[in-house]
Scaffold this motif. Sequence first.
Motif, mmCIF file in Angstrom:
data_model
loop_
_atom_site.group_PDB
_atom_site.id
_atom_site.type_symbol
_atom_site.label_atom_id
_atom_site.label_comp_id
_atom_site.label_asym_id
_atom_site.label_seq_id
_atom_site.Cartn_x
_atom_site.Cartn_y
_atom_site.Cartn_z
ATOM 1 N N ALA A 305 0.795 -1.255 0.043
ATOM 2 C CA ALA A 305 -0.042 0.114 -0.111
ATOM 3 C C ALA A 305 0.867 1.256 0.037
ATOM 4 O O ALA A 305 0.381 2.345 -0.330
ATOM 5 N N LEU A 306 2.025 1.206 0.824
ATOM 6 C CA LEU A 306 3.005 2.539 0.686
ATOM 7 C C LEU A 306 3.989 2.178 -0.500
ATOM 8 O O LEU A 306 4.788 3.297 -0.436
ATOM 9 N N ALA A 307 3.976 1.478 -1.333
ATOM 10 C CA ALA A 307 4.801 1.466 -2.690
ATOM 11 C C ALA A 307 4.453 2.142 -3.711
ATOM 12 O O ALA A 307 5.074 2.380 -4.638
ATOM 13 N N GLY A 308 3.281 2.687 -3.581
ATOM 14 C CA GLY A 308 2.703 3.382 -4.999
ATOM 15 C C GLY A 308 2.982 5.008 -5.044
ATOM 16 O O GLY A 308 3.781 5.336 -4.150
ATOM 17 N N ASP A 309 2.260 5.387 -5.521
ATOM 18 C CA ASP A 309 2.500 7.046 -5.572
ATOM 19 C C ASP A 309 1.441 7.988 -4.962
ATOM 20 O O ASP A 309 1.096 9.044 -5.298
ATOM 21 N N LEU A 310 0.497 7.485 -4.157
ATOM 22 C CA LEU A 310 -0.537 8.169 -3.385
ATOM 23 C C LEU A 310 0.102 8.907 -2.214
ATOM 24 O O LEU A 310 1.032 8.241 -1.501
ATOM 25 N N PRO A 311 -0.498 10.091 -1.949
ATOM 26 C CA PRO A 311 -0.290 10.594 -0.654
ATOM 27 C C PRO A 311 -0.203 9.592 0.539
ATOM 28 O O PRO A 311 -1.390 8.914 0.585
ATOM 29 N N LEU A 312 0.166 9.799 1.578
ATOM 30 C CA LEU A 312 0.236 8.767 2.844
ATOM 31 C C LEU A 312 -1.062 8.680 3.150
ATOM 32 O O LEU A 312 -1.661 7.283 3.222
ATOM 33 N N PRO A 346 -2.456 9.278 18.169
ATOM 34 C CA PRO A 346 -1.657 9.067 16.809
ATOM 35 C C PRO A 346 -2.660 7.632 16.214
ATOM 36 O O PRO A 346 -3.095 6.843 16.917
ATOM 37 N N TRP A 347 -2.233 7.481 15.071
ATOM 38 C CA TRP A 347 -2.505 6.281 14.256
ATOM 39 C C TRP A 347 -1.500 5.348 14.411
ATOM 40 O O TRP A 347 -0.145 5.839 14.285
ATOM 41 N N LEU A 348 -1.637 4.058 14.767
ATOM 42 C CA LEU A 348 -0.472 3.191 14.797
ATOM 43 C C LEU A 348 -0.474 2.426 13.611
ATOM 44 O O LEU A 348 -1.217 1.367 13.385
ATOM 45 N N VAL A 349 0.160 2.653 12.688
ATOM 46 C CA VAL A 349 0.328 2.049 11.303
ATOM 47 C C VAL A 349 1.173 0.698 11.279
ATOM 48 O O VAL A 349 2.439 0.891 11.624
ATOM 49 N N LEU A 350 0.364 -0.295 11.014
ATOM 50 C CA LEU A 350 0.931 -1.553 10.959
ATOM 51 C C LEU A 350 1.431 -1.952 9.735
ATOM 52 O O LEU A 350 0.374 -2.360 8.964
ATOM 53 N N VAL A 351 2.660 -1.900 9.291
ATOM 54 C CA VAL A 351 2.890 -2.248 7.718
ATOM 55 C C VAL A 351 3.391 -3.618 7.900
ATOM 56 O O VAL A 351 4.527 -3.903 8.348
ATOM 57 N N ASP A 352 2.756 -4.399 6.809
ATOM 58 C CA ASP A 352 3.265 -5.800 7.126
ATOM 59 C C ASP A 352 3.850 -6.349 5.845
ATOM 60 O O ASP A 352 3.504 -6.246 4.613
ATOM 61 N N GLY A 353 5.125 -7.169 5.795
ATOM 62 C CA GLY A 353 5.696 -7.681 4.692
ATOM 63 C C GLY A 353 6.355 -6.989 3.882
ATOM 64 O O GLY A 353 6.248 -6.990 2.599
ATOM 65 N N VAL A 354 7.434 -6.025 4.189
ATOM 66 C CA VAL A 354 8.145 -5.351 3.529
ATOM 67 C C VAL A 354 8.913 -6.129 2.399
ATOM 68 O O VAL A 354 9.185 -5.999 1.494
ATOM 69 N N GLY A 359 11.667 -6.302 -5.822
ATOM 70 C CA GLY A 359 12.549 -5.076 -6.078
ATOM 71 C C GLY A 359 12.823 -4.224 -5.196
ATOM 72 O O GLY A 359 12.147 -4.067 -4.045
ATOM 73 N N GLN A 360 14.410 -3.904 -4.970
ATOM 74 C CA GLN A 360 14.719 -3.152 -4.006
ATOM 75 C C GLN A 360 13.872 -1.878 -4.129
ATOM 76 O O GLN A 360 13.821 -1.326 -3.023
ATOM 77 N N GLU A 361 13.737 -1.268 -5.324
ATOM 78 C CA GLU A 361 13.191 -0.019 -5.364
ATOM 79 C C GLU A 361 12.002 0.133 -4.514
ATOM 80 O O GLU A 361 11.382 0.879 -4.008
ATOM 81 N N ALA A 362 10.998 -0.798 -4.764
ATOM 82 C CA ALA A 362 9.592 -0.947 -4.111
ATOM 83 C C ALA A 362 9.710 -0.750 -2.572
ATOM 84 O O ALA A 362 9.293 -0.238 -2.101
ATOM 85 N N ARG A 363 10.780 -1.838 -2.200
ATOM 86 C CA ARG A 363 10.981 -1.777 -0.641
ATOM 87 C C ARG A 363 11.496 -0.580 -0.238
ATOM 88 O O ARG A 363 11.266 0.114 0.945
ATOM 89 N N ALA A 364 12.281 0.049 -1.066
ATOM 90 C CA ALA A 364 12.847 1.414 -0.393
ATOM 91 C C ALA A 364 12.172 2.476 -0.671
ATOM 92 O O ALA A 364 11.945 3.381 0.369
ATOM 93 N N ARG A 365 11.019 2.596 -1.291
ATOM 94 C CA ARG A 365 9.897 3.495 -1.153
ATOM 95 C C ARG A 365 9.255 3.416 -0.163
ATOM 96 O O ARG A 365 8.798 4.278 0.679
ATOM 97 N N VAL A 366 8.842 2.146 0.332
ATOM 98 C CA VAL A 366 8.009 2.031 1.519
ATOM 99 C C VAL A 366 8.983 2.456 2.666
ATOM 100 O O VAL A 366 8.607 3.250 3.634
ATOM 101 N N LEU A 367 10.311 1.946 2.851
ATOM 102 C CA LEU A 367 10.933 2.529 3.689
ATOM 103 C C LEU A 367 11.180 3.920 3.812
ATOM 104 O O LEU A 367 11.199 4.594 4.962
ATOM 105 N N ARG A 368 11.219 4.601 2.878
ATOM 106 C CA ARG A 368 11.615 6.208 2.789
ATOM 107 C C ARG A 368 10.287 6.860 3.048
ATOM 108 O O ARG A 368 10.390 7.669 3.980
ATOM 109 N N ALA A 369 9.090 6.183 2.845
ATOM 110 C CA ALA A 369 7.863 6.725 3.282
ATOM 111 C C ALA A 369 7.826 6.720 4.886
ATOM 112 O O ALA A 369 7.240 7.573 5.644
#
Length: 925
Positions: A305-312, A346-354, A359-369
Amino acid sequence: MRARLAAATRSVCVALESGDLVGSGVFVGPGEVLTCAHVVSDPDDPVTGRWNERELSLRVAEWLPDLDLALLRCDGEVADLWAGLSAEAEPGDELWAFGFPGGPYRSGDSVSFRYDGPSRLRGRDDLLRVTHGRAMEGFSGAPVLNWRTGGVCGLLRRSDQPAGGPPGARLVPVPVIRSALPSLSTAPGWLGLLDDEQIGAGGWQALGPRVRSYLAAARTEAGRHPYGLGVAFAPRLDTVYVSQQADALAATGPARHLDAASLVDEYGGGLVVGGPGAGKSSLLRHLLALAADDRRVPVLVPAAALAGDLPLPRALAEGVYATLGSSVDDLDLAELLARHAAPGVPWLVLVDGVDELQGQEARARVLRAVARWWRDDRYRFVVTSRPLPQAELSVLYGERFPVVEIQPLADAQLPVLATRWFTALGLDDVPAMVERFMTRLSLGPLARVPLIATMICLVFAESPGNPLPPTRAELYERFVGILLGKAGREGDRRLLTDVALKVITEDADPGDLAPAEMLRRSGLMVERSGGFAFAHRTIAEYLAACRLAERRPGRLARWRIMLGAGRQNSLDLFMAALLKDRGVDLTEPVPHRFLLPRLAHARLVAALAREGVAVRGGTLEAAERTLREVVEGRLQAVPEALREFGWEWADDSVLAATSLALLNRSAGLEALARLAADPEVGGFTIHDAGGHMAELLDVAPEEGRALLGRQAADPANRSHDRLGIARFLGQPELLRALSADPSMDDDDRLACARDLDEADLYAALLEDGTVGVTWRRAAFERLKELRPGTPDPFPPAPDQAWERMAHVARAKDPEQAWAALRDPRVPALPRVFACLLLQDWCPEDGRAALDELANDPTLGGFHRVFWGQDQARLAADPGLGRQWRVFAAEQLGDPALLSRLAADPTLDSRHRRRCDMMARWIRSR
């Protein structure tokens, strides 16, 4: 909404009579009524109340005539709803009151107002001025509701009608009420009447209706087992979940045990790493069930969900819809997730399965976010992943993102897990079944991996009389066979292996590859609104490995499988085990010549042995000899320049020690501890070895503590690592020694003192001239609390020192300049200014002053080096901080001096490497 709130307000209002006086009051507790003091004729006499056709006998509990407040109490808890008080009010707010005036409307009447602003009666606290409404006699003490916040903002105190202006009144405001009566609370039922806008406007510490609606759906998801494992009547997660431990790593400090679920309370969130089936997804669902309170609200989303181009906020909303589907109402989640879940919550965002992202770029986008939003107070994050290369995680380390490694189940937890599963599955005589299960349990340490343990329970429950599988690959084969064998589904296997291969290699969607009905009946899939997915990724990896192992691999493919399995890559481990069953044994023959194939082979053997795969005894012995040889000799199989091409970033001795721990646990763990302390082993510190250190103490407590104690005392190790070891060991004497150790960084020395909070430690730091002024000041601030009357060694204010220097400059008096230079109470910069004045008046005096300044241990290291004339001497001064010794050598630019520092054992490995690199660079110019 207004009608419900108005009805609730009327239901908590009370008509009051006291002597000849009439007034109004409001319930502010189950048996407490608040009103104005002037409504009560005599505080010693009872007050009569009329509420819901009942007559109440009230007595004065709190009498505050200066504030015009009285708190009345009746016997018992009469009301189950009482008013919510909110201090929030803005000019122009619409207000509404309900009270009991005298006369024909004594049964109750309403009046509306508009809030104008504060009003102050001479010599009294602020009141609220309201207009455009006329309150009659008897309204005194009535609650005034603010429609914008949904809360009572004050009590009607007096009405007025000024000449030429609209009628109005003045209220006793909520801040005055709460200050006088701090024990008042808001009934939960009142908060349930408010909408989201009122929750936000009123600053209520409560969740609004939209958030509560979302949570109702989320709790259903929290109860679903993350891998139902084909069980038609899969139990709720909370009925079989067993809590796990975790070890803190990276920014959280070395080796510290904690309950994995306490990660949020301890650190506010973080990254949870663990191998396949380690329990990461179950932990997130456990947090989803636990975390909804007045501190945080959980949101579970897949990493994709965090690997795309949408605002958080929109990305999170899409992730929620993908997880919950039609279970959640149309709540405009993106707008809801763009602000706090509730004021200050706050919201506790639980991000499952990076790691599941291709692809490294998809994982990098999630971790940067995650790194980008980590410090935003609207969000907290818990992210799960299998171990990733350190380079990929650097964006999180840069934000000091907490990292914990989830640990396997303890031996004592296995019968607990079995008992819960067998009970949920409805087996007879559960205690006897658990006892039989434990006697047959195989797979060694792998059996403590939650997914593996769960699968063993299910396989055992299917056929309690059969032996349990001895290897992980055989366990998956038995498990898949059980599911596909039911209702004649074995014929679906071929298609499922093709689906699994494309899922693993191409990140394909199973729903695009096979009929939906077939995927549903397989028992290996879970269906969500986002489509189909394998119940666990390792099931897809096993089926993909079955497909790949049908073809005999070539030499290059064998090498790739050997390397991947040695890294404990799940797919390659399955491949190696399956190939061995089909006559392709990658463990034979044993290479004897070059180090690289020997090391790769030894790591493969160690990983397969852990999987339960049978390996010839001589092969095991050869593998252990190779691993010990690499560890003890600090050998490198691949040149550093080639390591990133198909090899590992880590030092080969670290790789060998990690694999050695799979064959010989105590030897491998001890080797890892020694490597973490070795400055010659790059890229591996106590931070990286944290989880292994905890294991070492389990295996060899006395030897482990002695080894770690030596590392903490060794000045060649990084200061922060030494502090972390001392904290982990919990030895006060070690913390005291480090607090007094000048080779430690000032910040860490002060941290040691703060951990023990002993006056003597603060006093020693205060008197130590090698400690920087900032840390000495901090030590003094705490010392004066522990020892009142401690004299202040610092000037009252820095500007006084500059005033003194201005006077010296105007007087052009060298004696005064020398006196200021030698006064330890004067801050560093004014003392430097005194030197410059002397140099301006007499160059010879100036040089002497700068030399004296450079030799003064009470001055900060920067000024001693920057203004000093003899950098070589400063670089060799053990009383100077390590970073300033290196700084002095760099200022001088002497490669010989830098090389001497690179070999100096009193410097840690980071500073030694820096000196060596700088020396080589200078020589190459």
